[in-house]
Design an enzyme around this catalytic site. Structure first.
Site, PDB file in Angstrom:
ATOM      1  N   ARG A  73       0.858  -1.193   0.000  1.00  0.00           N
ATOM      2  CA  ARG A  73       0.000   0.000   0.000  1.00  0.00           C
ATOM      3  C   ARG A  73       0.890   1.237   0.000  1.00  0.00           C
ATOM      4  NH1 ARG A  73      -3.506   0.020   5.150  1.00  0.00           N
ATOM      5  NH2 ARG A  73      -4.687  -1.583   4.077  1.00  0.00           N
ATOM      6  N   ARG A 142      -1.122   7.194   9.046  1.00  0.00           N
ATOM      7  CA  ARG A 142      -1.310   6.573   7.718  1.00  0.00           C
ATOM      8  C   ARG A 142      -1.531   7.642   6.643  1.00  0.00           C
ATOM      9  NH1 ARG A 142      -3.107   1.181   8.156  1.00  0.00           N
ATOM     10  NH2 ARG A 142      -2.193   0.253  10.011  1.00  0.00           N
ATOM     11  N   LYS A 205      -2.429   1.931  14.854  1.00  0.00           N
ATOM     12  CA  LYS A 205      -2.515   2.776  13.668  1.00  0.00           C
ATOM     13  C   LYS A 205      -3.128   4.135  14.023  1.00  0.00           C
ATOM     14  CE  LYS A 205      -5.161  -0.104  11.322  1.00  0.00           C
ATOM     15  NZ  LYS A 205      -6.231  -0.802  10.589  1.00  0.00           N
ATOM     16  N   LYS A 207      -4.911   7.732  12.054  1.00  0.00           N
ATOM     17  CA  LYS A 207      -5.413   8.223  10.760  1.00  0.00           C
ATOM     18  C   LYS A 207      -5.834   9.681  10.821  1.00  0.00           C
ATOM     19  CE  LYS A 207      -6.739   3.661   9.299  1.00  0.00           C
ATOM     20  NZ  LYS A 207      -7.812   2.779   8.824  1.00  0.00           N
ATOM     21  N   CYS A 425     -15.251  -3.360   0.990  1.00  0.00           N
ATOM     22  CA  CYS A 425     -13.829  -3.551   1.281  1.00  0.00           C
ATOM     23  C   CYS A 425     -13.307  -4.720   0.455  1.00  0.00           C
ATOM     24  CB  CYS A 425     -13.631  -3.820   2.769  1.00  0.00           C
ATOM     25  SG  CYS A 425     -14.196  -5.469   3.232  1.00  0.00           S
ATOM     26  N   CYS A 431      -7.721 -10.796   2.058  1.00  0.00           N
ATOM     27  CA  CYS A 431      -7.674 -10.279   3.422  1.00  0.00           C
ATOM     28  C   CYS A 431      -7.731 -11.400   4.463  1.00  0.00           C
ATOM     29  CB  CYS A 431      -8.826  -9.313   3.662  1.00  0.00           C
ATOM     30  SG  CYS A 431      -8.787  -8.696   5.348  1.00  0.00           S
ATOM     31  N   CYS A 470     -15.784  -8.106   7.559  1.00  0.00           N
ATOM     32  CA  CYS A 470     -15.593  -8.328   8.997  1.00  0.00           C
ATOM     33  C   CYS A 470     -15.852  -7.015   9.717  1.00  0.00           C
ATOM     34  CB  CYS A 470     -14.176  -8.867   9.270  1.00  0.00           C
ATOM     35  SG  CYS A 470     -12.924  -7.584   9.445  1.00  0.00           S
ATOM     36  N   CYS A 474     -13.345  -1.441   7.227  1.00  0.00           N
ATOM     37  CA  CYS A 474     -12.494  -0.778   6.224  1.00  0.00           C
ATOM     38  C   CYS A 474     -13.269   0.031   5.191  1.00  0.00           C
ATOM     39  CB  CYS A 474     -11.601  -1.799   5.535  1.00  0.00           C
ATOM     40  SG  CYS A 474     -10.488  -2.617   6.683  1.00  0.00           S
TER      41      CYS A 474
HETATM   42 FE1  SRM Z   1      -8.460  -1.615   6.817  1.00  0.00          FE
HETATM   43  C1  SRM Z   1      -6.923  -4.108   8.484  1.00  0.00           C
HETATM   44  C2  SRM Z   1      -7.900  -3.149   3.900  1.00  0.00           C
HETATM   45  C3  SRM Z   1      -9.304   1.222   5.222  1.00  0.00           C
HETATM   46  C4  SRM Z   1      -9.955  -0.498   9.675  1.00  0.00           C
HETATM   47  N1  SRM Z   1      -7.507  -3.314   6.287  1.00  0.00           N
HETATM   48  C5  SRM Z   1      -6.905  -4.192   7.136  1.00  0.00           C
HETATM   49  C6  SRM Z   1      -6.131  -5.267   6.353  1.00  0.00           C
HETATM   50  C7  SRM Z   1      -4.725  -4.809   6.199  1.00  0.00           C
HETATM   51  C8  SRM Z   1      -6.198  -6.693   6.923  1.00  0.00           C
HETATM   52  C9  SRM Z   1      -5.108  -7.089   7.884  1.00  0.00           C
HETATM   53  O1  SRM Z   1      -5.147  -6.654   9.047  1.00  0.00           O
HETATM   54  O2  SRM Z   1      -4.246  -7.867   7.491  1.00  0.00           O
HETATM   55  C10 SRM Z   1      -6.919  -5.215   5.010  1.00  0.00           C
HETATM   56  C11 SRM Z   1      -6.167  -5.664   3.762  1.00  0.00           C
HETATM   57  C12 SRM Z   1      -7.104  -6.294   2.780  1.00  0.00           C
HETATM   58  C13 SRM Z   1      -6.487  -6.565   1.476  1.00  0.00           C
HETATM   59  O3  SRM Z   1      -6.397  -7.753   1.091  1.00  0.00           O
HETATM   60  O4  SRM Z   1      -6.131  -5.636   0.756  1.00  0.00           O
HETATM   61  C14 SRM Z   1      -7.458  -3.806   5.032  1.00  0.00           C
HETATM   62  N2  SRM Z   1      -8.460  -1.041   4.912  1.00  0.00           N
HETATM   63  C15 SRM Z   1      -8.293  -1.840   3.836  1.00  0.00           C
HETATM   64  C16 SRM Z   1      -8.635  -1.128   2.553  1.00  0.00           C
HETATM   65  C17 SRM Z   1      -7.791  -1.555   1.368  1.00  0.00           C
HETATM   66  C18 SRM Z   1     -10.134  -1.310   2.289  1.00  0.00           C
HETATM   67  C19 SRM Z   1     -10.627  -0.963   0.912  1.00  0.00           C
HETATM   68  O5  SRM Z   1     -11.356  -1.795   0.391  1.00  0.00           O
HETATM   69  O6  SRM Z   1     -10.342   0.114   0.386  1.00  0.00           O
HETATM   70  C20 SRM Z   1      -8.421   0.329   3.021  1.00  0.00           C
HETATM   71  C21 SRM Z   1      -7.009   0.790   2.853  1.00  0.00           C
HETATM   72  C22 SRM Z   1      -6.806   2.141   3.421  1.00  0.00           C
HETATM   73  C23 SRM Z   1      -5.499   2.779   3.092  1.00  0.00           C
HETATM   74  O7  SRM Z   1      -5.247   3.005   1.916  1.00  0.00           O
HETATM   75  O8  SRM Z   1      -4.762   3.118   4.027  1.00  0.00           O
HETATM   76  C24 SRM Z   1      -8.745   0.199   4.496  1.00  0.00           C
HETATM   77  N3  SRM Z   1      -9.374   0.101   7.358  1.00  0.00           N
HETATM   78  C25 SRM Z   1      -9.736   1.107   6.519  1.00  0.00           C
HETATM   79  C26 SRM Z   1     -10.652   2.000   7.172  1.00  0.00           C
HETATM   80  C27 SRM Z   1     -11.329   3.192   6.538  1.00  0.00           C
HETATM   81  C28 SRM Z   1     -10.607   4.463   6.796  1.00  0.00           C
HETATM   82  O9  SRM Z   1      -9.492   4.472   7.326  1.00  0.00           O
HETATM   83  O10 SRM Z   1     -11.173   5.503   6.466  1.00  0.00           O
HETATM   84  C29 SRM Z   1     -10.847   1.502   8.448  1.00  0.00           C
HETATM   85  C30 SRM Z   1     -11.830   2.066   9.510  1.00  0.00           C
HETATM   86  C31 SRM Z   1     -11.344   3.294  10.145  1.00  0.00           C
HETATM   87  C32 SRM Z   1     -10.487   2.961  11.332  1.00  0.00           C
HETATM   88  O11 SRM Z   1      -9.314   2.697  11.156  1.00  0.00           O
HETATM   89  O12 SRM Z   1     -11.018   2.938  12.440  1.00  0.00           O
HETATM   90  C33 SRM Z   1     -10.039   0.300   8.563  1.00  0.00           C
HETATM   91  N4  SRM Z   1      -8.393  -2.178   8.759  1.00  0.00           N
HETATM   92  C34 SRM Z   1      -9.141  -1.623   9.766  1.00  0.00           C
HETATM   93  C35 SRM Z   1      -8.932  -2.388  10.967  1.00  0.00           C
HETATM   94  C36 SRM Z   1      -9.600  -2.119  12.344  1.00  0.00           C
HETATM   95  C37 SRM Z   1      -8.865  -1.141  13.146  1.00  0.00           C
HETATM   96  C38 SRM Z   1      -9.417  -1.014  14.529  1.00  0.00           C
HETATM   97  O13 SRM Z   1      -9.293   0.059  15.115  1.00  0.00           O
HETATM   98  O14 SRM Z   1      -9.947  -1.972  15.071  1.00  0.00           O
HETATM   99  C39 SRM Z   1      -8.048  -3.438  10.628  1.00  0.00           C
HETATM  100  C40 SRM Z   1      -7.493  -4.533  11.554  1.00  0.00           C
HETATM  101  C41 SRM Z   1      -6.451  -4.042  12.482  1.00  0.00           C
HETATM  102  O15 SRM Z   1      -5.961  -2.923  12.413  1.00  0.00           O
HETATM  103  O16 SRM Z   1      -6.120  -4.832  13.377  1.00  0.00           O
HETATM  104  C42 SRM Z   1      -7.750  -3.276   9.232  1.00  0.00           C
HETATM  105 FE1  SF4 Z   2     -10.500  -7.267   5.575  1.00  0.00          FE
HETATM  106 FE2  SF4 Z   2     -12.313  -6.794   7.425  1.00  0.00          FE
HETATM  107 FE3  SF4 Z   2     -10.986  -4.768   6.317  1.00  0.00          FE
HETATM  108 FE4  SF4 Z   2     -12.757  -6.050   4.914  1.00  0.00          FE
HETATM  109  S1  SF4 Z   2     -13.194  -4.893   6.764  1.00  0.00           S
HETATM  110  S2  SF4 Z   2     -10.678  -5.525   4.205  1.00  0.00           S
HETATM  111  S3  SF4 Z   2     -12.576  -8.122   5.640  1.00  0.00           S
HETATM  112  S4  SF4 Z   2     -10.094  -6.328   7.571  1.00  0.00           S
END
Ligand code: SRM
Ligand code: SF4
Length: 561
Positions: A73, A142, A205, A207, A425, A431, A470, A474
């Protein structure tokens, strides 16, 4: 080190400022995986270890190791890149990744399916066009979001400048990235210093986003740190600062919940970096390092209380917060098609389903964008909703660019409003956290939802639907009017009650529904909405007024009620 810290804290501490044994891990050709410590440290360099979950069981049966690959990324503040950069990104996607580029909900792109042996070439490749992946992931700030609004061109330029400055200011200072990937000079141990983060970086993380009202396309309140640009006659006066937003929750754990950010107050532009740094260091010093589930800033603020948090940030930043200025947001999605900016330049917003830039038999998105990049003189802007803006198009090129977009299925004409506002997502197959499908489910699910909406006479309804595999959130599903959150294979919790502006959380309406039950429930909901809605009442507002769900006011208390 305090004995009451989680394992990731220990890994960071012994990584020697994010070096770990990454170089050894990468040269180990016996496995496609990284050493366990390096699988954590790699995130700070922008990449994750993944395995193809479609193949997992079969390979297990054949006693083969999982089919490992890496997801990279990039860091792209505000999502802006040039056509020359796009051409390089496209080439790398086709030659060193799985043939796609994935635009994300945080205005950048991901490569999936990069084998370990190719990761250095990918990083060097993007570096050749001045893009890096530092802090793409990991416990640091990020990619910084910024409203890509093409209509207010001058203000966008100014605000985008601030997004880049915050991103740079909060970058880790370790030379590890340059040493490992860009063959920079190796520093001896002990020479490194992380003035903002310290040697164990943040507890979790972090943001940051900047919004320009009335558009809330960045979903500002979902971010740890937010800045709402306040402008008068197109001139930036300063920012309302917000802190403590986040989406992630864990099924069955009511101590975790999505939360909207609180307002801290108004600051002048020149105070912005100090405030950003202070918010980061308060989180560094007060965040929970024992339990990663409770380590985000939102929990730190719940624990400290907003008043104490605000005072501590003001003290560290040396600022006095003035009262926040009144703002109002009217939408959270993108505006499609052509727009003319205040500078007379033209901008074309393209709908990219789930952000997946790929060539399909009938829709050659990747080829089309490559052709546009080949002639375009302005820039590209990835939106926070996984779409793409061809920005600053010269008037004389407008027709040509539109023709290429049309030929390759990139125009949003004929696409329903429901579909244009939807997000999914990535989820399966890459993922590791996915419990159910999202990106792959979305197109077929929306076909059925659109048909139902037509049948109930609400085909033109403006409704924000978001799906995640999940509860991590995201695609920010808890800010949707209708959110689906994966619970298990083929099963989802259904949430209702967002307001289409990103300023109200939704609430769980039904639990663990099969895909068939999801559709039946949506059908009943549409029927009721069509019959009982008030003129121009949004679906999310209707679900609250009619008592289908109650409004979430204090998520710590009432999100799971
Ligand atoms: Fe996310 C983890 C994809 C935006 C909350 N996110 C992941 C991971 C890396 C899975 C992992 O832990 O191994 C996913 C990779 C999937 C893949 O195969 O590509 C993933 N997140 C994404 C993306 C690609 C979703 C999308 O379809 O666009 C977004 C990439 C953002 C970027 O370019 O930086 C993405 N993730 C978000 C957002 C939205 C936002 O930031 O506006 C959130 C919710 C906002 C937040 O952070 O509270 C988000 N991602 C998470 C979380 C839960 C964090 C938490 O506080 O609990 C995880 C899991 C973790 O961090 O443990 C996670
Ligand atoms: Fe993966 Fe859950 Fe984020 Fe979807 S919401 S990309 S299933 S970590």
């Amino acid at each position: 080190m305090n004995s009451n810290v989680n394992e990731v804290e220990r890994i960071k501490a012994r990584s020697n400022f994010l070096r770990g044994s990454l170089e050894t891990s990468l040269s180990d050709n016996i496995t496609g995986a990284l050493a366990p410590d390096d699988a954590q440290i790699s995130k700070f360099h922008g990449f994750y270890e993944q395995d193809d979950r479609d193949q997992r069981d079969e390979r297990h049966d054949q006693m083969l190791e999982p089919y490992y690959s890496l997801m990279l990324r990039a860091r792209l503040p505000g999502g802006v890149c040039t056509p020359q950069q796009w051409l390089r990104l496209d080439e790398i996607g086709r030659t060193l990744a799985n043939g796609t580029l994935r635009l994300t909900t945080r205005q950048t792109f991901q490569y999936h399916g990069v084998i370990k042996q190719n990761i250095k070439a990918v990083i060097q490749g993007i570096n050749r066009v001045m893009i890096d992946s530092i802090g793409g992931c990991g416990d640091v700030n990020r990619n910084v979001l910024c409203n890509p609004n093409p209509a207010v061109s001058e203000l966008h330029q100014i605000v985008h400048g601030w997004a880049k400055r915050i991103s740079e200011h909060l970058l880790p200072r370790t030379q590890a990235y340059h040493e490992i990937w860009l063959d920079g000079e190796k520093l001896a141990g002990g020479e490194e210093h992380e003035p903002i983060y310290g040697s164990t970086y943040l507890p979790r993380k972090f943001k940051t986003a900047i919004a320009v009202p009335p558009d809330n396309d960045v979903d500002l309140y979902a971010n740890d740190l937010g800045f709402i640009a306040i402008a008068k006659a197109g001139h930036l006066q300063g920012f309302n600062v917000t802190a403590g937003g986040g989406m992630g929750a864990t099924h069955g754990d009511t101590t975790t919940y999505p939360r909207l950010a609180d307002e801290l107050g108004f600051v002048k532009p020149e105070q912005m970096l100090a405030v950003a740094e202070a918010v980061v260091t308060v989180q560094r010093d007060h965040g929970n390092r024992a339990d990663r589930r409770h380590a985000r800033l939102k929990y730190t603020i719940e624990k400290m209380g907003v008043e104490q948090f605000r005072n501590e940030v003001a003290r560290r930043a040396g600022v006095n917060f003035a009262p926040s200025l009144p703002v109002s947001f009217t939408s959270q999605g993108d505006r499609y098609g052509w727009l003319e900016g205040t500078d007379g330049q033209r901008h074309l917003t393209l709908y990219i389903e789930s952000g997946r830039v790929v060539d399909r038999p009938k829709q050659k998105l990747m080829t089309g964008l490559r052709e546009i990049a080949g002639i375009h003189q302005g820039d590209f802007r990835i939106t926070p909703n996984q779409n793409l803006i061809v920005a600053k198009v010269q008037v004389q090129q407008q027709e040509e660019i539109e023709a290429i977009a049309k030929e390759h299925g990139l125009l949003s004409e004929g696409i329903s409003s429901i579909r244009k506002q939807s997000l999914a997502c990535v989820a399966l197959p890459t993922c590791p956290q996915a419990m159910a499908e999202a990106e792959r489910l979305l197109p077929g699910l929306l076909d059925k939802v659109e048909t139902m909406a037509e049948q109930h006479g609400i085909g033109d309804t403006d409704c924000v639907i978001r799906i995640t595999g999940c509860p991590n959130g995201c695609a920010r599903p808890y800010l949707a009017e209708l959110g689906l959150v994966g619970k298990g294979p083929g099963h989802y919790d259904l949430y209702l009650g967002g307001n289409g502006k990103g300023t109200r959380l939704n609430k769980r309406y039904r639990e663990n529904l099969s895909e068939t039950a999801v559709l039946e429930t949506i059908d009943q909901l549409f029927e009721q909405y069509a019959a009982e809605r008030k003129p121009s009442e949004r679906l999310g507002d209707f679900t609250i007024r009619s008592g289908l769900v109650t409004e979430v006011k204090q998520p710590a208390r009432d999100f799971h009620e």
